[in-house]
Motif scaffolding. Structure first.
Motif, PDB file in Angstrom:
ATOM      1  N   LEU A  36       0.809  -1.224   0.000  1.00 52.81           N
ATOM      2  CA  LEU A  36       0.000   0.000   0.000  1.00 52.81           C
ATOM      3  C   LEU A  36       0.833   1.261   0.000  1.00 52.81           C
ATOM      4  O   LEU A  36       0.462   2.254  -0.608  1.00 52.81           O
ATOM      5  CB  LEU A  36      -0.945   0.012   1.210  1.00 52.81           C
ATOM      6  CG  LEU A  36      -2.064  -1.011   1.162  1.00 52.81           C
ATOM      7  CD1 LEU A  36      -2.950  -0.897   2.394  1.00 52.81           C
ATOM      8  CD2 LEU A  36      -2.887  -0.859  -0.096  1.00 52.81           C
ATOM      9  N   MET A  37       1.954   1.232   0.707  1.00 53.03           N
ATOM     10  CA  MET A  37       2.775   2.436   0.834  1.00 53.03           C
ATOM     11  C   MET A  37       3.837   2.432  -0.256  1.00 53.03           C
ATOM     12  O   MET A  37       4.874   1.797  -0.132  1.00 53.03           O
ATOM     13  CB  MET A  37       3.385   2.494   2.234  1.00 53.03           C
ATOM     14  CG  MET A  37       2.303   2.659   3.297  1.00 53.03           C
ATOM     15  SD  MET A  37       2.940   2.721   4.978  1.00 53.03           S
ATOM     16  CE  MET A  37       3.192   0.984   5.309  1.00 53.03           C
ATOM     17  N   LEU A  38       3.514   3.127  -1.335  1.00 49.48           N
ATOM     18  CA  LEU A  38       4.394   3.205  -2.503  1.00 49.48           C
ATOM     19  C   LEU A  38       4.798   4.656  -2.717  1.00 49.48           C
ATOM     20  O   LEU A  38       4.083   5.569  -2.303  1.00 49.48           O
ATOM     21  CB  LEU A  38       3.666   2.659  -3.737  1.00 49.48           C
ATOM     22  CG  LEU A  38       3.223   1.194  -3.646  1.00 49.48           C
ATOM     23  CD1 LEU A  38       2.280   0.846  -4.786  1.00 49.48           C
ATOM     24  CD2 LEU A  38       4.427   0.273  -3.629  1.00 49.48           C
ATOM     25  N   PRO A  39       5.929   4.894  -3.386  1.00 44.92           N
ATOM     26  CA  PRO A  39       6.429   6.263  -3.500  1.00 44.92           C
ATOM     27  C   PRO A  39       5.603   7.199  -4.364  1.00 44.92           C
ATOM     28  O   PRO A  39       5.543   8.392  -4.096  1.00 44.92           O
ATOM     29  CB  PRO A  39       7.835   6.079  -4.088  1.00 44.92           C
ATOM     30  CG  PRO A  39       7.815   4.750  -4.749  1.00 44.92           C
ATOM     31  CD  PRO A  39       6.828   3.915  -3.983  1.00 44.92           C
ATOM     32  N   ASP A  40       4.935   6.686  -5.400  1.00 44.17           N
ATOM     33  CA  ASP A  40       4.300   7.593  -6.354  1.00 44.17           C
ATOM     34  C   ASP A  40       2.778   7.583  -6.311  1.00 44.17           C
ATOM     35  O   ASP A  40       2.142   8.555  -6.657  1.00 44.17           O
ATOM     36  CB  ASP A  40       4.778   7.277  -7.773  1.00 44.17           C
ATOM     37  CG  ASP A  40       4.590   5.802  -8.137  1.00 44.17           C
ATOM     38  OD1 ASP A  40       4.190   5.003  -7.271  1.00 44.17           O
ATOM     39  OD2 ASP A  40       4.837   5.456  -9.301  1.00 44.17           O
ATOM     40  N   MET A  41       2.200   6.472  -5.901  1.00 42.26           N
ATOM     41  CA  MET A  41       0.743   6.310  -5.897  1.00 42.26           C
ATOM     42  C   MET A  41       0.462   5.209  -4.880  1.00 42.26           C
ATOM     43  O   MET A  41       1.093   4.161  -4.944  1.00 42.26           O
ATOM     44  CB  MET A  41       0.289   5.878  -7.296  1.00 42.26           C
ATOM     45  CG  MET A  41      -1.175   5.497  -7.409  1.00 42.26           C
ATOM     46  SD  MET A  41      -1.603   4.731  -9.005  1.00 42.26           S
ATOM     47  CE  MET A  41      -1.023   5.910 -10.198  1.00 42.26           C
ATOM     48  N   ASP A  42      -0.458   5.436  -3.953  1.00 44.11           N
ATOM     49  CA  ASP A  42      -0.644   4.380  -2.957  1.00 44.11           C
ATOM     50  C   ASP A  42      -1.360   3.169  -3.547  1.00 44.11           C
ATOM     51  O   ASP A  42      -1.977   3.227  -4.612  1.00 44.11           O
ATOM     52  CB  ASP A  42      -1.319   4.904  -1.685  1.00 44.11           C
ATOM     53  CG  ASP A  42      -2.805   5.182  -1.815  1.00 44.11           C
ATOM     54  OD1 ASP A  42      -3.484   4.585  -2.665  1.00 44.11           O
ATOM     55  OD2 ASP A  42      -3.310   5.997  -1.023  1.00 44.11           O
ATOM     56  N   GLY A  43      -1.217   2.052  -2.857  1.00 45.61           N
ATOM     57  CA  GLY A  43      -1.774   0.795  -3.333  1.00 45.61           C
ATOM     58  C   GLY A  43      -3.278   0.813  -3.480  1.00 45.61           C
ATOM     59  O   GLY A  43      -3.828   0.104  -4.331  1.00 45.61           O
ATOM     60  N   HIS A  67     -11.015   0.093   3.637  1.00 45.53           N
ATOM     61  CA  HIS A  67     -10.671   0.831   2.413  1.00 45.53           C
ATOM     62  C   HIS A  67     -10.228  -0.150   1.327  1.00 45.53           C
ATOM     63  O   HIS A  67     -10.593  -0.006   0.155  1.00 45.53           O
ATOM     64  CB  HIS A  67      -9.584   1.859   2.717  1.00 45.53           C
ATOM     65  CG  HIS A  67      -9.368   2.856   1.633  1.00 45.53           C
ATOM     66  ND1 HIS A  67      -8.388   3.799   1.681  1.00 45.53           N
ATOM     67  CD2 HIS A  67      -9.989   3.057   0.438  1.00 45.53           C
ATOM     68  CE1 HIS A  67      -8.413   4.536   0.582  1.00 45.53           C
ATOM     69  NE2 HIS A  67      -9.371   4.100  -0.182  1.00 45.53           N
ATOM     70  N   GLY A  68      -9.455  -1.160   1.723  1.00 46.53           N
ATOM     71  CA  GLY A  68      -9.033  -2.189   0.777  1.00 46.53           C
ATOM     72  C   GLY A  68     -10.224  -2.900   0.150  1.00 46.53           C
ATOM     73  O   GLY A  68     -10.262  -3.135  -1.059  1.00 46.53           O
ATOM     74  N   ARG A  69     -11.205  -3.222   0.967  1.00 47.11           N
ATOM     75  CA  ARG A  69     -12.425  -3.860   0.450  1.00 47.11           C
ATOM     76  C   ARG A  69     -13.151  -2.927  -0.519  1.00 47.11           C
ATOM     77  O   ARG A  69     -13.634  -3.364  -1.562  1.00 47.11           O
ATOM     78  CB  ARG A  69     -13.369  -4.216   1.599  1.00 47.11           C
ATOM     79  CG  ARG A  69     -12.964  -5.445   2.353  1.00 47.11           C
ATOM     80  CD  ARG A  69     -14.106  -5.893   3.276  1.00 47.11           C
ATOM     81  NE  ARG A  69     -13.629  -6.930   4.159  1.00 47.11           N
ATOM     82  CZ  ARG A  69     -13.552  -6.829   5.477  1.00 47.11           C
ATOM     83  NH1 ARG A  69     -13.936  -5.723   6.082  1.00 47.11           N
ATOM     84  NH2 ARG A  69     -13.101  -7.819   6.199  1.00 47.11           N
ATOM     85  N   GLN A  70     -13.239  -1.655  -0.150  1.00 45.89           N
ATOM     86  CA  GLN A  70     -13.970  -0.687  -0.972  1.00 45.89           C
ATOM     87  C   GLN A  70     -13.352  -0.521  -2.357  1.00 45.89           C
ATOM     88  O   GLN A  70     -14.079  -0.303  -3.320  1.00 45.89           O
ATOM     89  CB  GLN A  70     -14.034   0.671  -0.259  1.00 45.89           C
ATOM     90  CG  GLN A  70     -14.947   0.677   0.938  1.00 45.89           C
ATOM     91  CD  GLN A  70     -14.850   1.979   1.737  1.00 45.89           C
ATOM     92  OE1 GLN A  70     -14.013   2.838   1.459  1.00 45.89           O
ATOM     93  NE2 GLN A  70     -15.714   2.107   2.730  1.00 45.89           N
TER      94      GLN A  70
END
Length: 132
Positions: A55-62, A94-97
């Motif tokens: 989920l925690m990515l540098p350019d766009m979250d997961g 949020h992941g489910r959504q």
């Protein structure tokens, strides 16, 4: 039998290597990328059978990567497994959504991750052999 292809999206190099080794040891073809934009490009070029997504990515979250995958009719059927250090119930919801098919928290047990992946891919052989 053709091996399933997994795209691993993980910005931490050591975890990307660990996950790649884990999945290739079970016979999967693995491609690894370190950012959300690279993940979407890789999926557009050659759609994998499953995505393992931090989920925690540098350019766009997961979450945004998953939303993009699931909202695109060409890629919406690709299972997405979120593999993340984010453990709150809010993050899980949020992941489910956004359409995640599974949500696993770090630190993870390799056996659990493999069970989830094999279940989503329809591979019944948890021992790593080919499904019959």
């Amino acid at each position: 039998m053709e091996k399933n292809r997994i795209l691993v999206v993980e910005d931490e190099e050591s975890l990307l290597k660990l996950e790649s080794i884990l999945f290739t040891s079970k016979g999967y073809q693995v491609t690894g990328v370190r950012g959300g934009n690279d993940a979407l490009k890789a999926i557009a070029q050659d759609a994998p059978d499953l995505v393992v997504l931090d989920l925690m990515l540098p350019d766009m979250d997961g979450f945004e990567v998953c939303r993009n995958i699931k909202e695109n009719p060409a890629t919406s059927a690709i299972p997405v497994v979120m593999l993340t250090a984010k453990k709150s119930s809010r993050d899980l919801e949020h992941g489910r959504q956004v359409g995640a098919d599974a949500y696993i928290t770090k630190p993870f047990k390799s056996v659990k991750v493999l069970e989830v992946i094999e279940g989503l891919l329809g591979n019944n052989s948890a021992a790593g052999g080919d499904a019959v």
